[in-house]
Motif scaffolding. Structure first.
Motif, mmCIF file in Angstrom:
data_model
loop_
_atom_site.group_PDB
_atom_site.id
_atom_site.type_symbol
_atom_site.label_atom_id
_atom_site.label_comp_id
_atom_site.label_asym_id
_atom_site.label_seq_id
_atom_site.Cartn_x
_atom_site.Cartn_y
_atom_site.Cartn_z
ATOM 1 N N ARG A 92 72.632 44.284 40.975
ATOM 2 C CA ARG A 92 73.835 45.057 40.631
ATOM 3 C C ARG A 92 73.512 46.109 39.578
ATOM 4 O O ARG A 92 74.041 47.224 39.619
ATOM 5 N N GLU A 93 72.647 45.752 38.638
ATOM 6 C CA GLU A 93 72.255 46.720 37.614
ATOM 7 C C GLU A 93 71.490 47.892 38.230
ATOM 8 O O GLU A 93 71.497 48.997 37.692
ATOM 9 N N GLN A 94 70.854 47.647 39.365
ATOM 10 C CA GLN A 94 70.105 48.698 40.048
ATOM 11 C C GLN A 94 71.002 49.557 40.937
ATOM 12 O O GLN A 94 70.529 50.503 41.561
ATOM 13 N N GLY A 95 72.284 49.218 41.034
ATOM 14 C CA GLY A 95 73.206 50.075 41.768
ATOM 15 C C GLY A 95 73.839 49.478 42.999
ATOM 16 O O GLY A 95 74.732 50.096 43.595
ATOM 17 N N ALA A 96 73.395 48.292 43.421
ATOM 18 C CA ALA A 96 74.008 47.671 44.596
ATOM 19 C C ALA A 96 75.394 47.140 44.232
ATOM 20 O O ALA A 96 75.628 46.696 43.111
ATOM 21 N N SER A 97 76.312 47.195 45.190
ATOM 22 C CA SER A 97 77.666 46.708 44.925
ATOM 23 C C SER A 97 77.679 45.183 44.954
ATOM 24 O O SER A 97 76.806 44.543 45.544
ATOM 25 N N ALA A 98 78.694 44.615 44.322
ATOM 26 C CA ALA A 98 78.817 43.154 44.285
ATOM 27 C C ALA A 98 78.948 42.586 45.698
ATOM 28 O O ALA A 98 78.363 41.537 46.012
ATOM 29 N N GLN A 99 79.707 43.278 46.558
ATOM 30 C CA GLN A 99 79.886 42.802 47.936
ATOM 31 C C GLN A 99 78.566 42.802 48.705
ATOM 32 O O GLN A 99 78.255 41.851 49.428
ATOM 33 N N GLU A 100 77.795 43.879 48.555
ATOM 34 C CA GLU A 100 76.509 43.968 49.256
ATOM 35 C C GLU A 100 75.566 42.857 48.802
ATOM 36 O O GLU A 100 74.906 42.206 49.624
ATOM 37 N N VAL A 101 75.496 42.656 47.482
ATOM 38 C CA VAL A 101 74.610 41.622 46.938
ATOM 39 C C VAL A 101 75.047 40.241 47.410
ATOM 40 O O VAL A 101 74.223 39.433 47.855
ATOM 41 N N ASP A 102 76.342 39.972 47.333
ATOM 42 C CA ASP A 102 76.840 38.662 47.760
ATOM 43 C C ASP A 102 76.562 38.418 49.242
ATOM 44 O O ASP A 102 76.219 37.298 49.646
ATOM 45 N N ALA A 103 76.711 39.461 50.045
ATOM 46 C CA ALA A 103 76.481 39.330 51.489
ATOM 47 C C ALA A 103 75.041 38.944 51.784
ATOM 48 O O ALA A 103 74.770 38.078 52.629
ATOM 49 N N VAL A 104 74.096 39.563 51.086
ATOM 50 C CA VAL A 104 72.677 39.291 51.338
ATOM 51 C C VAL A 104 72.261 37.942 50.754
ATOM 52 O O VAL A 104 71.595 37.136 51.406
ATOM 53 N N LEU A 105 72.661 37.662 49.519
ATOM 54 C CA LEU A 105 72.206 36.437 48.856
ATOM 55 C C LEU A 105 72.920 35.195 49.372
ATOM 56 O O LEU A 105 72.446 34.084 49.154
ATOM 57 N N ALA A 106 74.055 35.370 50.040
ATOM 58 C CA ALA A 106 74.781 34.205 50.583
ATOM 59 C C ALA A 106 73.923 33.429 51.567
ATOM 60 O O ALA A 106 74.105 32.220 51.750
ATOM 61 N N LEU A 107 72.970 34.110 52.206
ATOM 62 C CA LEU A 107 72.106 33.444 53.188
ATOM 63 C C LEU A 107 70.879 32.816 52.548
ATOM 64 O O LEU A 107 70.051 32.208 53.249
ATOM 65 N N ASN A 108 70.740 32.968 51.202
ATOM 66 C CA ASN A 108 69.557 32.456 50.496
ATOM 67 C C ASN A 108 68.265 32.829 51.227
ATOM 68 O O ASN A 108 67.494 31.962 51.629
ATOM 69 N N PRO A 109 68.001 34.121 51.391
ATOM 70 C CA PRO A 109 66.806 34.534 52.136
ATOM 71 C C PRO A 109 65.541 33.956 51.508
ATOM 72 O O PRO A 109 65.357 34.030 50.285
ATOM 73 N N SER A 110 64.710 33.358 52.323
ATOM 74 C CA SER A 110 63.520 32.692 51.785
ATOM 75 C C SER A 110 62.495 33.700 51.273
ATOM 76 O O SER A 110 61.819 33.461 50.284
ATOM 77 N N LEU A 111 62.371 34.836 51.972
ATOM 78 C CA LEU A 111 61.426 35.871 51.538
ATOM 79 C C LEU A 111 62.177 36.898 50.691
ATOM 80 O O LEU A 111 62.933 37.718 51.210
ATOM 81 N N LEU A 112 61.971 36.852 49.390
ATOM 82 C CA LEU A 112 62.663 37.800 48.518
ATOM 83 C C LEU A 112 62.204 39.224 48.781
ATOM 84 O O LEU A 112 62.934 40.175 48.509
ATOM 85 N N SER A 113 61.009 39.370 49.322
ATOM 86 C CA SER A 113 60.483 40.701 49.609
ATOM 87 C C SER A 113 61.321 41.441 50.641
ATOM 88 O O SER A 113 61.263 42.669 50.754
ATOM 89 N N GLU A 114 62.125 40.692 51.406
ATOM 90 C CA GLU A 114 62.963 41.329 52.436
ATOM 91 C C GLU A 114 64.315 41.802 51.895
ATOM 92 O O GLU A 114 65.055 42.511 52.587
ATOM 93 N N ILE A 115 64.659 41.408 50.701
ATOM 94 C CA ILE A 115 65.995 41.700 50.161
ATOM 95 C C ILE A 115 66.303 43.190 50.101
ATOM 96 O O ILE A 115 67.402 43.614 50.485
ATOM 97 N N PRO A 116 65.389 44.042 49.620
ATOM 98 C CA PRO A 116 65.714 45.478 49.614
ATOM 99 C C PRO A 116 66.073 46.012 50.997
ATOM 100 O O PRO A 116 66.996 46.802 51.145
ATOM 101 N N LYS A 117 65.320 45.568 52.033
ATOM 102 C CA LYS A 117 65.618 46.024 53.398
ATOM 103 C C LYS A 117 66.979 45.508 53.868
ATOM 104 O O LYS A 117 67.723 46.205 54.552
ATOM 105 N N ARG A 118 67.288 44.269 53.513
ATOM 106 C CA ARG A 118 68.570 43.700 53.909
ATOM 107 C C ARG A 118 69.721 44.444 53.227
ATOM 108 O O ARG A 118 70.748 44.724 53.847
#
Length: 701
Positions: free
Chosen positions: A548-574
């Motif tokens: 969020r500090e980097q500019g992503a909205s709370a909704q976008e962050v919650d949507a991606v992290l809700a799935l607990n992605p195992s590879l954190l390296s994929e988070i920017p693409k998601r």
């Protein structure tokens, strides 16, 4: 009521240099704030802060000598309390009026107003505005009480009887409204219009301030003091740059050092010093640190950022012949550099490996053992992580680098300068001709040390740095040492962010759960699942805040992290994919439908299999949805598997019309159990298709 500019100066003994700027800003800001609260300043009034080693001052524009009288309406009490049955004032009302400075004659001026619950008595009065002497007395007292001082000292006043508490003994107080002295009394001092200039170079003593507006010029011309912190700092920068350019060199950039030196001098005079070139054999970090930390000098670098044998001194005096000042500083710095050279020479007489046994005598944590035990855990973990992200050669290098990473803590140089830990380990490793990957990993394993810090420069360093931070994080969590509130004595939040940054920015193909599990294997933990869950929650909370500090909205962050992605390296693409999906016209309706589907499935007991029996499809709307899903899902899944998350989500846009039609025309909970189960299976298939990249329901309004 006259309006003039105001000057207040408190003249003291040398103030703590590292907080001088804060003290000056606080002093000026509080005085302006309190005067404004008393209506002694206007909206356009501005404050200029001054702070030098021996003074705190403020110049405020447009200050009134007397605030205007103010009409106020004072709420007193309910009518039933203030008046008796005959309408006369009760003792309670009389007492209240007396407390406000009014007598019984004010009774006739009382007003009644209903506040929606009862009739209330109000007393209208004209409150006399504060005088400047009263208001400024209050402002200065409050400014002194609010100064950000960790410790105060107690000292006796001149009479030998009274004592006061302040950060340093105060010796003078100036308070001028225009050219008129405002009578004040603080810290046993009475205000006047005279102060002291530079200890040695003031042309007059005392300096008699003519009026509030002449303060800065008089202090510079008569007092030989640049009272403004910012102006003094700018003058130091100007002189440093000019002196360095004459030598075709550049001064080291260090804002903290520059601020500290600015707080140590009243009128700066930059001079050039030098030392013997033989000291340049010592690593430049050691020489730079000893010159900066101990002597407050500015080392000079060449065009390649290599340290030279020249340095700049910021003196507080300007003698006609500066030889003695320069010579004295050169004689003082020489033993410091000689000590650094001695430590460096002595440390190199022993190899890093030969010092390993010494770590057994250093306690890391009373519940987690010695530094030797910790080094063993970190090296095993570094080897395991390196094996997952690289080959056997990487694993061997990471293991060796981790084994040696803490050994320089036992060296004389790091003992003298703890800030050099890791850096000296790298120099000593290079002296022993160890592989450069190992040497730099020893230095880099502390990185990133703070927000925005650079990452380790090699994959070996990355493996060791992750292992080091993981060992700290998992070890302390395993013994219940979690951060609570603002307290984080072991900097675990910083450790977690460091791990996250390396996994994401280095695009490491290793799951977060895997590295936590590898770390847990190094400890005897009874409730591994509980510790794993606690660490995962803690780290994902830090990740959420960081994104969020980097500019992503709370909704976008919650949507991606809700799935607990195992590879954190994929988070920017998601996140990028979710952002692109959100811009589609179909996104709001699909997000709302996804939320509705999720709610329906949650209410169903047991697991619903994502399976559709085409033979049980009856309604045109459910047939259309199943048909569209049969076409869209393989396409979206293929794009997802290839890593094209953006287009995978965009493919879902075609589902909007059939999904809307389905909910408008199909009853999911049909009476026929087989039909009902099939429709639930259809929704489960839809839900599965829509939530591979992110939980789209989090985007619903």
């Amino acid at each position: 009521m006259s309006s003039n500019n105001l000057l207040v100066e408190l003249f003291v003994e040398e103030l703590p240099p590292k907080v001088l700027k804060k003290l000056g800003d606080s002093f000026a800001g509080t005085i302006l704030e309190v005067l404004k609260a008393q209506a002694l300043t206007g909206e356009s009034s501005t404050a200029t802060a001054y702070a030098s080693p021996r003074r705190l001052a403020v110049h405020i524009t447009a200050v009134s000598s007397q605030a205007e009288d103010k009409a106020v309406s004072q709420k007193l009490m309910p009518v039933t309390v203030g008046l008796d049955a005959n309408g006369n004032a009760t003792p309670a009302l009389v007492k209240k009026l007396n407390a406000l400075g009014a007598d019984e004659s004010a009774f006739s001026k009382l007003k009644r107003e209903n506040d929606g619950k009862a009739d209330i008595l109000f007393y209208d009065a004209l409150v006399k505005g504060a005088s400047l002497s009263e208001g400024l007395q209050k402002a200065v007292e409050e400014a002194l009480s609010k100064l950000p001082i960790p410790k105060v000292m107690t000292y006796q006043l001149g009479d030998g009887w009274e004592s006061v508490n302040f950060v340093r003994p105060a010796h003078g107080l100036v308070a001028l409204h225009g050219n008129t002295v405002v009578p004040l009394s603080v810290l046993g001092l009475q205000s006047s219009n005279h102060t002291q200039g530079h200890r040695f170079e003031a042309s007059v003593s005392p300096v008699v301030i003519k009026d509030a507006d002449s303060y800065e010029a008089q202090m510079q011309n008569e007092g030989a003091v640049i009272p403004s912190f910012d102006a003094r700092r700018a003058e130091i920068v100007r002189q440093l740059t000019a002196a360095a350019q004459k030598q075709n060199l550049k001064p080291i950039e260090d804002d903290a050092l520059l601020d500290e030196v600015t707080a140590l001098v009243e009128r700066p005079n930059v001079l050039l010093g030098q030392f013997e070139t033989e000291f340049l054999e010592v690593p430049q970090e050691c020489l730079i640190l000893t010159m900066k930390a101990n002597q407050k000098y500015f080392p000079l670098l060449d065009a390649n950022d290599k340290l030279t044998n020249k340095f700049l001194i910021v003196s507080n005096i300007s003698p006609a012949d500066p030889f003695k000042v320069v010579d004295g500083n050169e004689r003082v710095v020489r033993p410091r550099l000689a000590d650094a050279k001695f430590f460096f020479d002595q440390d190199r007489k022993k190899t890093l490996a030969s010092r390993l046994s010494g770590l057994e005598k250093v306690v890391y944590h009373n519940k987690l053992g010695t530094q030797a035990e910790r080094s063993k855990r970190v090296s095993d973990l570094a080897k395991a992580i390196a094996s997952k992200i690289g080959d056997a050669n990487l694993a061997t290098k990471a293991e060796q680098a981790a084994q040696l990473s803490k050994v320089d803590l036992l060296t004389d140089m790091v003992g003298e300068f703890p800030e050099l830990q890791g850096i000296m380990g790298r120099y000593y490793a290079q002296h022993e001709k160890l592989d450069n990957d190992i040497a730099f990993a020893i230095e880099d394993h502390y990185k990133p040390r703070f927000a925005g810090d650079e990452l380790p420069r090699s994959i070996v360093g990355i493996a060791v740095a992750i292992a080091d931070k993981l060992e700290t994080l998992v070890g302390l969590f395993s013994i219940g040492e979690k951060p609570t509130g603002d307290k984080d004595p072991f900097a675990l939040r910083r450790q977690a962010l460091g791990i996250i940054r390396m996994l994401i920015e280095c695009k490491l193909n290793i799951s977060f759960e895997t590295i936590i599990d590898l770390a847990l294997q190094q400890f005897k933990v009874e409730d591994k699942a509980g510790v794993l869950a606690a660490i995962t929650e803690f780290c994902f909370d830090r990740l959420s805040v960081n994104l969020r500090e980097q500019g992503a909205s709370a909704q976008e962050v919650d949507a991606v992290l809700a799935l607990n992605p195992s590879l954190l390296s994929e988070i920017p693409k998601r996140l990028e994919a979710v952002r692109a999906f959100s811009s589609l016209d179909e996104a709001p309706a699909l997000a709302a439908a996804n939320k509705r589907v999720g709610n329906i499935l949650k209410k169903i007991e047991g697991n619903v299999e994502a399976k559709i029996n085409d033979a049980l499809l009856q309604e045109p709307a459910e047939k259309a949805l199943a048909s569209t899903l049969a076409k869209i899902k393989p396409e979206a899944d293929a794009l997802f598997e290839s890593g094209d998350y953006t287009n995978s989500l965009k493919a879902l846009a075609a589902l909007k019309a059939p999904v809307d039609d389905f909910f408008d025309n199909v009853m999911v909970n049909a009476d026929d159990p087989a039909l009902k189960a099939n429709r639930q299976g259809l929704l489960a298939t839809l839900h599965q298709a829509m939530n591979r990249v992110a939980d789209l329901s989090k985007l619903a309004a």
